[in-house]
Design a protein around this motif. Structure first.
Motif, PDB file in Angstrom:
ATOM      1  N   ALA A  65     -81.268 -43.183  -1.155  1.00  0.00           N
ATOM      2  CA  ALA A  65     -81.427 -43.200   0.300  1.00  0.00           C
ATOM      3  C   ALA A  65     -80.728 -44.415   0.904  1.00  0.00           C
ATOM      4  CB  ALA A  65     -82.914 -43.211   0.660  1.00  0.00           C
ATOM      5  N   ILE A  66     -80.862 -45.570   0.264  1.00  0.00           N
ATOM      6  CA  ILE A  66     -80.197 -46.780   0.752  1.00  0.00           C
ATOM      7  C   ILE A  66     -78.683 -46.642   0.641  1.00  0.00           C
ATOM      8  CG2 ILE A  66     -79.818 -49.231   0.237  1.00  0.00           C
ATOM      9  CD1 ILE A  66     -82.763 -49.450  -0.435  1.00  0.00           C
ATOM     10  N   GLU A  67     -78.233 -46.086  -0.467  1.00  0.00           N
ATOM     11  CA  GLU A  67     -76.795 -45.937  -0.681  1.00  0.00           C
ATOM     12  C   GLU A  67     -76.171 -45.034   0.385  1.00  0.00           C
ATOM     13  OE1 GLU A  67     -73.914 -45.167  -4.515  1.00  0.00           O
ATOM     14  OE2 GLU A  67     -75.582 -43.778  -4.206  1.00  0.00           O
ATOM     15  N   LEU A  68     -76.894 -43.996   0.817  1.00  0.00           N
ATOM     16  CA  LEU A  68     -76.350 -43.030   1.761  1.00  0.00           C
ATOM     17  C   LEU A  68     -76.542 -43.438   3.225  1.00  0.00           C
ATOM     18  CD1 LEU A  68     -77.529 -39.720   0.030  1.00  0.00           C
ATOM     19  CD2 LEU A  68     -75.213 -40.666   0.090  1.00  0.00           C
ATOM     20  N   THR A  69     -77.338 -44.492   3.463  1.00  0.00           N
ATOM     21  CA  THR A  69     -77.602 -44.936   4.829  1.00  0.00           C
ATOM     22  C   THR A  69     -76.618 -46.022   5.225  1.00  0.00           C
ATOM     23  OG1 THR A  69     -79.953 -44.463   4.555  1.00  0.00           O
ATOM     24  CG2 THR A  69     -79.328 -45.899   6.385  1.00  0.00           C
TER      25      THR A  69
ATOM     26  N   ALA B 168     -76.854 -35.488   7.378  1.00  0.00           N
ATOM     27  CA  ALA B 168     -77.308 -36.785   7.885  1.00  0.00           C
ATOM     28  C   ALA B 168     -78.769 -37.053   7.565  1.00  0.00           C
ATOM     29  CB  ALA B 168     -77.076 -36.863   9.396  1.00  0.00           C
ATOM     30  N   ASP B 169     -79.567 -35.995   7.379  1.00  0.00           N
ATOM     31  CA  ASP B 169     -80.995 -36.179   7.102  1.00  0.00           C
ATOM     32  C   ASP B 169     -81.289 -36.417   5.622  1.00  0.00           C
ATOM     33  OD1 ASP B 169     -81.693 -35.908   9.736  1.00  0.00           O
ATOM     34  OD2 ASP B 169     -82.143 -33.763   9.593  1.00  0.00           O
ATOM     35  N   THR B 170     -80.278 -36.309   4.766  1.00  0.00           N
ATOM     36  CA  THR B 170     -80.516 -36.435   3.329  1.00  0.00           C
ATOM     37  C   THR B 170     -81.169 -37.764   2.943  1.00  0.00           C
ATOM     38  OG1 THR B 170     -78.685 -34.935   2.806  1.00  0.00           O
ATOM     39  CG2 THR B 170     -79.434 -36.417   1.056  1.00  0.00           C
TER      40      THR B 170
ATOM     41  N   MET C 285     -85.355 -25.621   8.552  1.00  0.00           N
ATOM     42  CA  MET C 285     -86.445 -25.532   7.590  1.00  0.00           C
ATOM     43  C   MET C 285     -86.649 -26.829   6.788  1.00  0.00           C
ATOM     44  SD  MET C 285     -88.967 -24.012   6.236  1.00  0.00           S
ATOM     45  CE  MET C 285     -89.047 -22.222   6.258  1.00  0.00           C
ATOM     46  N   PRO C 286     -85.597 -27.491   6.265  1.00  0.00           N
ATOM     47  CA  PRO C 286     -85.831 -28.726   5.499  1.00  0.00           C
ATOM     48  C   PRO C 286     -86.617 -29.781   6.283  1.00  0.00           C
ATOM     49  CG  PRO C 286     -83.583 -27.980   5.177  1.00  0.00           C
ATOM     50  CD  PRO C 286     -84.162 -27.128   6.261  1.00  0.00           C
TER      51      PRO C 286
ATOM     52  N   VAL D 202     -85.350 -30.943   0.039  1.00  0.00           N
ATOM     53  CA  VAL D 202     -84.131 -31.533  -0.507  1.00  0.00           C
ATOM     54  C   VAL D 202     -83.209 -30.445  -1.051  1.00  0.00           C
ATOM     55  CG1 VAL D 202     -83.213 -33.009  -2.339  1.00  0.00           C
ATOM     56  CG2 VAL D 202     -85.179 -33.772  -0.994  1.00  0.00           C
ATOM     57  N   GLN D 203     -83.779 -29.450  -1.715  1.00  0.00           N
ATOM     58  CA  GLN D 203     -82.981 -28.356  -2.269  1.00  0.00           C
ATOM     59  C   GLN D 203     -82.281 -27.550  -1.183  1.00  0.00           C
ATOM     60  OE1 GLN D 203     -85.854 -26.140  -4.520  1.00  0.00           O
ATOM     61  NE2 GLN D 203     -86.011 -27.672  -6.152  1.00  0.00           N
ATOM     62  N   LEU D 204     -82.927 -27.407  -0.018  1.00  0.00           N
ATOM     63  CA  LEU D 204     -82.372 -26.591   1.066  1.00  0.00           C
ATOM     64  C   LEU D 204     -81.404 -27.366   1.955  1.00  0.00           C
ATOM     65  CD1 LEU D 204     -85.591 -24.649   2.193  1.00  0.00           C
ATOM     66  CD2 LEU D 204     -83.657 -23.757   0.883  1.00  0.00           C
ATOM     67  N   THR D 205     -81.302 -28.659   1.756  1.00  0.00           N
ATOM     68  CA  THR D 205     -80.443 -29.481   2.615  1.00  0.00           C
ATOM     69  C   THR D 205     -79.022 -29.508   2.076  1.00  0.00           C
ATOM     70  OG1 THR D 205     -82.317 -30.887   3.196  1.00  0.00           O
ATOM     71  CG2 THR D 205     -80.122 -31.768   3.621  1.00  0.00           C
TER      72      THR D 205
END
Length: 995
Positions: A204-208, A168-170, A125-126, A160-163
């Motif tokens: 997003a950059i920090e998590l990639t 990995a898609d965050t 769903m996300p 975002v709430q459902l993730t």
């Protein structure tokens, strides 16, 4: 291989994946149950390769494979939402390339159906919500229909709430949410949106992981976000961050990547905006190079080609304004015409291109005078406005630009209708509720000037709007440092408005505008420190919350700022940005609380600018306040007299802005010559060249006497020296703020004639604003019961300057006199005078005497300060201090009352900083002081105060007598030294500020 391509971005990887998927579809029967999955995978791979290469054949083939996959699948197939999403995404991708609205409508339709048939808690769903949101955003970018953006933001937030955490898609979802908020910010100008945008892109950059193929797009998104905030706030740190992230994105993407044109134009735009702020030609060259590169690399027929052409045209326009090379402007016009031919009707970017095209034509008209150009400019800019939604954030800018074109036409044709039309558009721009405050303020100012041309007294209304917009330009959402920067280009607005009010005999309005527009930053600081005793009786909870938010906002707004560092980690950048978000949140809550307070009965005027009647009713009885409004066209004084019903206007017809500027230059040259003369290295260093404006202090003081002071004294009724001299509080503007009005007079080295200088008539003090003085008067009662405690600071050897041994003599003489009178004193010398120790002791000592080196920073006034044992105590640090016992400060240092020539109306110097910190009065200096005589002046000053204390039979010093004490001290020096040039230079720099 598809997964490997997502990591590497390699064309070989994706091509191999496509080959494998095609072979798979050929190796199984057409009715095989896995055929839809194979077809969908093949479609996905072709879509990915299209995003990498831009080959339309790939995306068209992808759509066909996805459609076939859906046709072959049962409607209740568990994978049907996935097949629908894949098809919708392919339509959306092709739309971004072609701009065909049928494609994006198809994308939204398929994505919506996928969401409808997917259980909410389903793992997919996300991603499905994100794809639907992305399609809505794409349609907005084509049509400009704002509800599409709102819908997209809602879907992204839900995704975002459902993730799950760590998914990995965050990063991609956060980036998508940030991009949607950026788009809404571009439409509405809401600072909360742009702050959240930057936060999401940074996360997003920090998590990639480094090296990931999506890293470049994350950097590009963050660079765009910083650029957009810069356009709203003008913070140079933002544009520097924008350029650095755009450089990272372009350097990490392959040269043949389909997204390189988009990234190049974004980088070019950032360089262009920094050039407009700094004037660095290297930035302008880079802007043109990168925007040209984008156009060169873009495939024929790309949907974004009109925008990229427009960016190149804007870069060439900027260079034309610098060089007036007609080749640049003609090329830019041709490019813009091509962009308008390529962009579809109804495209969201059409108004921007039309406005830019009009600006190009208007610029060429100013150079050639061709009326056909200005007519076409007006026509295109009018159309841009017609196509722009009413409350769009750029509407004010479009209307402002149209007003400029109409005025350019009027200047040549002299048709009154053009001027009237210009005034109308300026008015509409100024009164918009959205848009950049600077654009609206400049529009208000030009609206007023248009009305002056038309002899329309409505110009007062236009100036009123401009004055009201000043706090928005330098709003509490920014740090004090950035607020000052915002005022650089409009520092003379208040003087201009006051001059117009005086011309139309609205002395009351002139006073109100002066108080509202002058020392804006100090006023904001005082508002955050406003007592709320009355409010507490009415609503204790609201009062306490207001105090808490005010205190936190002051702390956040006065925080020290370090330049943006490209080599800092993303985690460090996130930490800095978190402070920005907190500051923004506090500012918004403060505005809400203020509105809440004003809604209560009896509090409707809470923290509003004072009215004339209120000001006049609270004037001190000791003497008049004289505001001198110096403007390019007129020079007037406004005298406020205790007991008078109205301010008194005094025309200074024999003085002018130009004369004040000349006297200021002459003073600066004379002081430079004197400094060289006093040094023993005149021959070695070389004397200053002979200057045509050279004049001594005698001449300067005579000119001030004849042109400014004597006409004011006559108007006040001071025809002859009184027996008891009154006070006069001076509030000068413009270049006059740098001239010694207090010493104006005709001085004769052979003997002084009574009544020929200001000090024969009155004791002078200076104030930043009238309100500042009134607040000090109100605070006097709170000080009478306090015991005098004096902090003496002696820093004769503070680096980087030469030693000043006179400070040791000065502070020890002062300490001796105080101890004789049983006044409590603490002396900090050399190593004891650290920044921490000094600020700590200032908190417990109402009186402070600083004998040290000081300096005025030429470009960043808040970095001015005193040199202590362990470094400089800056003005920003001083104004942070809310000293509860502050009473009086004696600043025995050089140039402690020298402001910034770009912000004269803000009165940013060390003396004003001490007043802002809470001190009732300050003795300061206008230029370098004589180390030989400084101890004697200080001794005489305190001797007068101690004598006054003894005569009254009290046991504390009275700071309200400081102005008289300084006057007596300088008179004593004059009596000993005479009135030679050298003697004048010794005592004239000493001045008194405050009560």
């Amino acid at each position: 291989m598809l997964l490997q391509f997502q990591e590497t971005g390699s064309i070989a990887d994706i091509s191999s994946a496509i080959y494998c998927f095609k072979v798979a579809t050929l190796l199984i029967p057409g009715n095989h149950q896995n055929m839809p999955a194979y077809l969908s995978n093949l479609g996905n791979a072709l879509s990915r390769r299209f995003e990498r290469t831009g080959d339309l054949a790939d995306i068209s083939a992808a759509i066909e494979y996805h459609q076939k996959a859906i046709e072959l699948s049962p409607k209740d197939n568990v994978n049907m939402p996935l097949w629908l999403c894949n098809l919708g995404t392919s339509f959306s991708i092709r739309f971004k390339r072609t701009g065909d609205l049928a494609d994006i409508s198809a994308a939204i339709r398929h994505h919506q159906k996928a969401v409808e048939i997917t259980p909410e808690r389903h793992a997919g769903m996300p991603k499905t919500l994100c794809q639907l949101a992305s399609s809505f955003l794409s349609r907005f970018k084509r049509t400009g229909d704002l509800p599409n953006v709102t819908t997209a933001i809602e879907h992204y937030k839900k995704a975002v709430q459902l993730t799950p955490n760590g998914h990995a898609d965050t990063p991609k979802m956060l980036a998508n949410l940030g991009s949607s908020l950026l788009i809404r910010f571009e439409q509405t100008g809401g600072l909360a949106d742009i702050s959240a945008t930057i936060e999401y892109h940074q996360k997003a950059i920090e998590l990639t992981p480094d090296g990931h193929a999506s890293k470049y797009i994350d950097c590009n998104n963050l660079g765009n976000s910083f650029l957009k905030r810069f356009l709203q706030t003008g913070d140079l740190d933002d544009i520097s961050a924008s350029i650095e992230y755009h450089l990272k994105s372009t350097s990490s993407i392959p040269e043949d990547h389909v997204d390189l044109p988009m990234m190049s134009t974004n980088l070019g735009n950032s360089f262009l905006k920094r050039f407009e702020q700094t004037g660095d030609l290297v930035d302008l060259s880079a802007a043109i190079d990168y925007t040209q590169k984008a156009v060169n690399l873009a495939p024929e027929g790309h949907a974004d080609m009109p925008s990229w052409l427009g960016n190149l045209g804007n870069s060439l326009l900027t260079r034309f304004k610098l060089t007036e090379d007609l080749v640049d402007i003609s090329t830019a016009i041709d490019i813009q015409q091509k962009a308008l031919m390529l962009i579809p009707e109804g495209h969201v970017n059409m108004p921007s291109l039309l406005n830019s095209y009009g600006s190009l034509l208007s610029a060429r008209f100013k150079c050639t005078g061709d009326l056909a150009d200005i007519s076409a400019a007006i026509e295109n800019q009018q159309r841009a406005i017609e196509l722009t939604p009413e409350h769009h954030a750029d509407m004010a800018l479009w209307q402002h630009n149209l007003g400029d074109s109409l005025m350019s036409c009027f200047n040549q044709t002299k048709k009154e209708g053009d001027c009237q039309a210009a005034a109308l558009n300026y008015r509409l721009a100024a009164t918009q509720n959205t848009g950049r405050p600077t654009a609206r303020l400049h529009a208000a100012r030009r609206w007023a000037r248009c009305l002056l041309v038309l002899n329309n007294e409505e110009a007062l209304h236009a100036y009123s709007i401009a004055i009201e917009l000043l706090p928005l330009v330098a709003s509490l959402h920014q740090t004090i440092h950035n607020r000052h920067k915002q005022l650089f280009d409009i520092s003379d607005l208040t003087s201009e408005a006051v001059a117009m009010a005086l011309l139309l005999q609205r002395n009351d309005l002139a006073l109100e505008w002066f108080e509202q527009g002058r020392c804006l930053i100090w006023t904001q600081l005082n508002q955050l420190r406003t007592p709320v005793d009355l409010l507490r009786h009415h609503d204790a909870g609201l009062a306490e919350r207001f105090l808490a938010v005010s205190k936190a906002l002051e702390t956040s707004g006065s925080r020290s700022e370090t330049p943006w560092q490209a080599d800092s980690t993303i985690t460090q950048h996130i930490a800095v940005e978190s402070q920005v978000r907190l500051h923004l949140k506090l500012a918004e809550e403060f505005e809400q609380l203020l509105a809440n307070v004003r809604s209560h009965p009896g509090f409707s005027d809470f923290l509003r600018p004072p009215k004339t009647a209120s000001i006049l009713s609270r004037l001190p009885a000791g003497g008049p306040i004289v505001i001198i409004n110096l403007q390019k066209a007129t020079c007037n004084a406004l005298a406020l007299i205790h007991g008078a019903d109205d301010p008194l206007r005094i025309c200074l017809n024999n003085f002018s802005y130009q004369k004040a500027e000349l006297l200021r230059k002459q003073l600066g040259y004379h002081l430079t010559c004197e400094k060289v003369r006093l040094s023993d290295s005149a021959e070695r260093a070389g004397r200053p060249a002979v200057h045509p404006d050279r004049a001594g202090l005698h001449h300067i003081l005579r000119e001030l006497w004849n042109g400014v002071v004597w006409p004011i004294l006559e108007a006040l009724g001071y025809s002859s020296p009184p027996v008891h001299r009154n006070r006069i509080w001076w509030c000068p503007t413009g270049p006059l703020a740098f001239l010694p009005i207090h010493a104006a007079g005709i001085y004769n080295p052979d003997g002084q004639v009574l009544g020929s200088c200001l000090s024969d008539f009155a004791v002078s003090s200076y104030i930043p604003t009238v309100t500042t003085l009134l607040e000090k008067v109100n605070n006097t009662a709170n000080l009478t019961h306090r015991k005098t405690r004096l902090l003496l600071l002696s820093q004769p050897n503070a680096l980087p300057y030469a030693p000043i041994p006179g400070t040791v003599i000065e502070t020890r003489v002062v300490r001796g006199r105080m101890q004789e009178a049983d006044i409590e004193v603490i002396l900090l010398e050399d190593g004891e005078g650290t920044k921490n120790r000094v600020t700590e002791e200032m908190g417990s000592h109402g009186w402070v005497h600083i004998a040290s080196h000081a300096s005025q920073h030429p470009t960043e006034p808040l970095k001015s300060g005193f040199y202590l044992h362990d470094g400089q105590l800056e003005l920003l640090e001083i104004i942070r201090q809310q000293i509860p016992r502050a009473e009086f400060a004696y600043l025995s240092a050089c140039q402690t009352s020298v402001g910034n020539d770009k912000l004269t109306d803000e009165v940013i110097h060390l003396a004003a900083g001490m007043l802002a910190a809470g001190y009732q009065g300050v003795v300061a200096t206008m230029w370098s002081i004589n180390d030989q005589y400084a101890p004697k002046i200080a001794e005489n000053f305190y001797g007068c105060l101690l004598q006054e204390m003894k005569d009254r039979g009290v046991h504390r010093l009275d700071s309200s007598q400081a102005a008289y004490a300084l006057d007596d001290a300088t008179r004593t020096i004059r009596a000993n030294l005479g009135d030679s040039e050298h003697a004048l230079l010794t005592w004239v720099p000493y001045i008194h500020h405050g009560l």
